[in-house]
Enzyme design. Structure first.
Site, PDB file in Angstrom:
ATOM      1  N   TYR A 156     128.182  -1.466 127.506  1.00 41.62           N
ATOM      2  CA  TYR A 156     129.283  -2.362 127.913  1.00 41.62           C
ATOM      3  C   TYR A 156     129.056  -2.914 129.330  1.00 41.62           C
ATOM      4  O   TYR A 156     129.206  -4.112 129.568  1.00 41.62           O
ATOM      5  CB  TYR A 156     130.605  -1.593 127.813  1.00 41.62           C
ATOM      6  CG  TYR A 156     131.790  -2.352 128.354  1.00 41.62           C
ATOM      7  CD1 TYR A 156     132.341  -3.418 127.641  1.00 41.62           C
ATOM      8  CD2 TYR A 156     132.346  -2.030 129.595  1.00 41.62           C
ATOM      9  CE1 TYR A 156     133.418  -4.135 128.154  1.00 41.62           C
ATOM     10  CE2 TYR A 156     133.422  -2.734 130.106  1.00 41.62           C
ATOM     11  CZ  TYR A 156     133.953  -3.791 129.385  1.00 41.62           C
ATOM     12  OH  TYR A 156     135.010  -4.499 129.896  1.00 41.62           O
ATOM     13  N   SER A 193     134.014 -10.469 131.208  1.00 42.95           N
ATOM     14  CA  SER A 193     134.686 -10.464 129.894  1.00 42.95           C
ATOM     15  C   SER A 193     134.308 -11.625 128.990  1.00 42.95           C
ATOM     16  O   SER A 193     134.674 -11.617 127.817  1.00 42.95           O
ATOM     17  CB  SER A 193     136.198 -10.443 130.076  1.00 42.95           C
ATOM     18  OG  SER A 193     136.615  -9.119 130.247  1.00 42.95           O
ATOM     19  N   VAL A 208     136.128 -11.845 134.919  1.00 40.55           N
ATOM     20  CA  VAL A 208     136.430 -11.670 136.343  1.00 40.55           C
ATOM     21  C   VAL A 208     135.287 -12.121 137.258  1.00 40.55           C
ATOM     22  O   VAL A 208     135.422 -12.101 138.476  1.00 40.55           O
ATOM     23  CB  VAL A 208     136.873 -10.227 136.679  1.00 40.55           C
ATOM     24  CG1 VAL A 208     138.159  -9.872 135.952  1.00 40.55           C
ATOM     25  CG2 VAL A 208     135.779  -9.212 136.395  1.00 40.55           C
ATOM     26  N   LYS A 221     132.834 -10.600 125.796  1.00 37.62           N
ATOM     27  CA  LYS A 221     133.595  -9.911 124.735  1.00 37.62           C
ATOM     28  C   LYS A 221     133.549 -10.650 123.386  1.00 37.62           C
ATOM     29  O   LYS A 221     133.417 -10.009 122.349  1.00 37.62           O
ATOM     30  CB  LYS A 221     135.031  -9.644 125.194  1.00 37.62           C
ATOM     31  CG  LYS A 221     135.060  -8.490 126.218  1.00 37.62           C
ATOM     32  CD  LYS A 221     136.438  -8.229 126.778  1.00 37.62           C
ATOM     33  CE  LYS A 221     136.400  -6.976 127.665  1.00 37.62           C
ATOM     34  NZ  LYS A 221     137.259  -7.051 128.821  1.00 37.62           N
ATOM     35  N   TYR A 256     143.365 -13.273 128.900  1.00 34.11           N
ATOM     36  CA  TYR A 256     144.131 -12.101 129.346  1.00 34.11           C
ATOM     37  C   TYR A 256     145.605 -12.273 129.005  1.00 34.11           C
ATOM     38  O   TYR A 256     145.929 -12.921 128.008  1.00 34.11           O
ATOM     39  CB  TYR A 256     143.939 -11.871 130.858  1.00 34.11           C
ATOM     40  CG  TYR A 256     142.505 -11.711 131.291  1.00 34.11           C
ATOM     41  CD1 TYR A 256     141.746 -10.614 130.883  1.00 34.11           C
ATOM     42  CD2 TYR A 256     141.900 -12.643 132.116  1.00 34.11           C
ATOM     43  CE1 TYR A 256     140.433 -10.454 131.307  1.00 34.11           C
ATOM     44  CE2 TYR A 256     140.584 -12.481 132.546  1.00 34.11           C
ATOM     45  CZ  TYR A 256     139.856 -11.393 132.127  1.00 34.11           C
ATOM     46  OH  TYR A 256     138.564 -11.238 132.545  1.00 34.11           O
TER      47      TYR A 256
HETATM   48  N1  GLU Z   1     133.245  -5.444 133.601  1.00 36.08           N
HETATM   49  C1  GLU Z   1     134.623  -5.733 133.773  1.00 36.08           C
HETATM   50  C2  GLU Z   1     135.465  -4.502 133.495  1.00 36.08           C
HETATM   51  O1  GLU Z   1     135.325  -3.926 132.472  1.00 36.08           O
HETATM   52  C3  GLU Z   1     135.029  -6.868 132.910  1.00 36.08           C
HETATM   53  C4  GLU Z   1     136.428  -7.246 133.172  1.00 36.08           C
HETATM   54  C5  GLU Z   1     136.765  -8.659 132.883  1.00 36.08           C
HETATM   55  O2  GLU Z   1     136.024  -9.607 133.117  1.00 36.08           O
HETATM   56  O3  GLU Z   1     137.884  -8.811 132.385  1.00 36.08           O
HETATM   57  O4  GLU Z   1     136.240  -4.098 134.272  1.00 36.08           O
END
Ligand code: GLU
Length: 305
Positions: A189, A61, A259, A64, A241
């Site tokens: 993604y 993430s 994550v 993002k 988060y």
């Molecule tokens: N590739 C992970 C997912 O979409 C990223 C999640 C994350 O790091 O929050 O589940």
């Protein structure tokens, strides 16, 4: 400063035992949970580091903010804002529990999966391969590292097992927030989440956000101050988060976790920080990573609040 960072790594390493590496992506479950690293680029451009800061891990993430930035650069803030809101959801990053009325753009934000997946559609490019190539190019430029690339095994692992993201994407489609084929958007993604970085790369990227789009090392303006404000504000409210409020209180600057165990910390007008420690708390934030940032923030008086 290196002595301080070494002390922080030594003091915080044991927090890893309070967390767990991500298991829902099989390739992330095989990571050594005891790695701990930190990399700081200070106000005058000096670099400091300690621990496993050159070990690589996937951005997850942490990519993002880059998806948001490229969507802003390509489509402008009005279109971005119309598609994806900016309010914290108070829900996990991959939550499903939207009521029938609630899956509107205003109820999601760029730092959760639905928001980031939707924003991939606002990146320019005739195909999703081209959109991803442009995103990778931006990541390389911000990190000042032309070698950044996708970890194929993590990408394939996510693609194979990412059914929750498929379900979320079909929800976006059902509610008219995306039009393009789900598998193509998700391919972009999943590749984005699988870009391999180390703490130095994250610190460099964070440092450009800290300097509002200007790379202080080269003087190059990579993006506008307006977009830097947009991204940094979103990081401050939604970047950690559903632990973003606690992080604002205890650490006190915009940051984004993933994550994979990485966190990038943006201290506006001052510095960029990258930390890595793969064991995660219940929100998905690196336990030792948050603790290291908390200690560093206290010692250096970095809270912006
Ligand atoms: N590739 C992970 C997912 O979409 C990223 C999640 C994350 O790091 O929050 O589940």
């Amino acid at each position: 400063m290196n002595t301080l960072l070494e002390q922080i790594v030594t003091d915080c390493g044991h927090y890893a035992s309070q967390g767990q590496v991500a298991h829902y992506i099989p390739q992330l479950a095989v990571v050594n949970p005891n790695k701990v690293g930190i990399y700081v680029i200070s106000e005058n451009g000096e670099n400091f580091h300690a621990g496993d800061c050159f070990d690589t891990f996937t951005m997850q993430s942490v990519v993002k903010p880059l998806i948001l930035l490229l969507a802003l650069m390509d489509s402008g803030s009005e279109k971005v804002r119309a598609l994806v809101g900016v309010e914290a959801t108070g829900k996990p990053f991959d939550a499903f529990n939207y009521s029938d009325q609630a899956l509107t753009g205003a109820n999601i934000n760029p730092m959760i999966n639905t928001g980031a997946i939707a924003l991939c559609t606002l990146i320019e490019g005739d195909t999703y391969d081209i959109k991803f190539a442009r995103l990778l190019e931006l990541a390389r430029k911000l990190a000042g590292n032309d070698e950044l690339d996708v970890d194929e095994s993590v990408y394939l692992s996510e693609k194979e097992t990412g059914n929750k993201n498929r379900a979320l994407s079909y929800m976006l489609k059902a509610y008219g927030l995306i039009d393009d084929p789900v598998e193509e958007i998700l391919d972009c993604y999943f590749k984005a989440c699988s870009i391999l970085v180390n703490c130095k790369d994250l610190a460099q990227i964070a440092n450009v956000f800290a300097h509002h789009g200007r790379n202080p090392a080269t003087g190059e303006e990579i993006f506008s101050k307006e977009f830097a404000r947009y991204v940094n504000a979103t990081l401050a409210t939604c970047g950690m988060y559903d632990g973003s409020g606690g992080f604002a209180l205890n650490v006190g600057f915009p940051a984004k976790s993933g994550v994979g165990g990485g966190i990038m910390g943006v201290i506006p007008n001052r510095m960029g920080i990258g930390v890595f420690a793969p064991a995660l708390d219940k929100h998905g934030n690196s336990v030792a990573g948050v603790e290291m940032l908390k200690r560093f923030s206290q010692v250096m008086d970095l809270s912006i609040y």
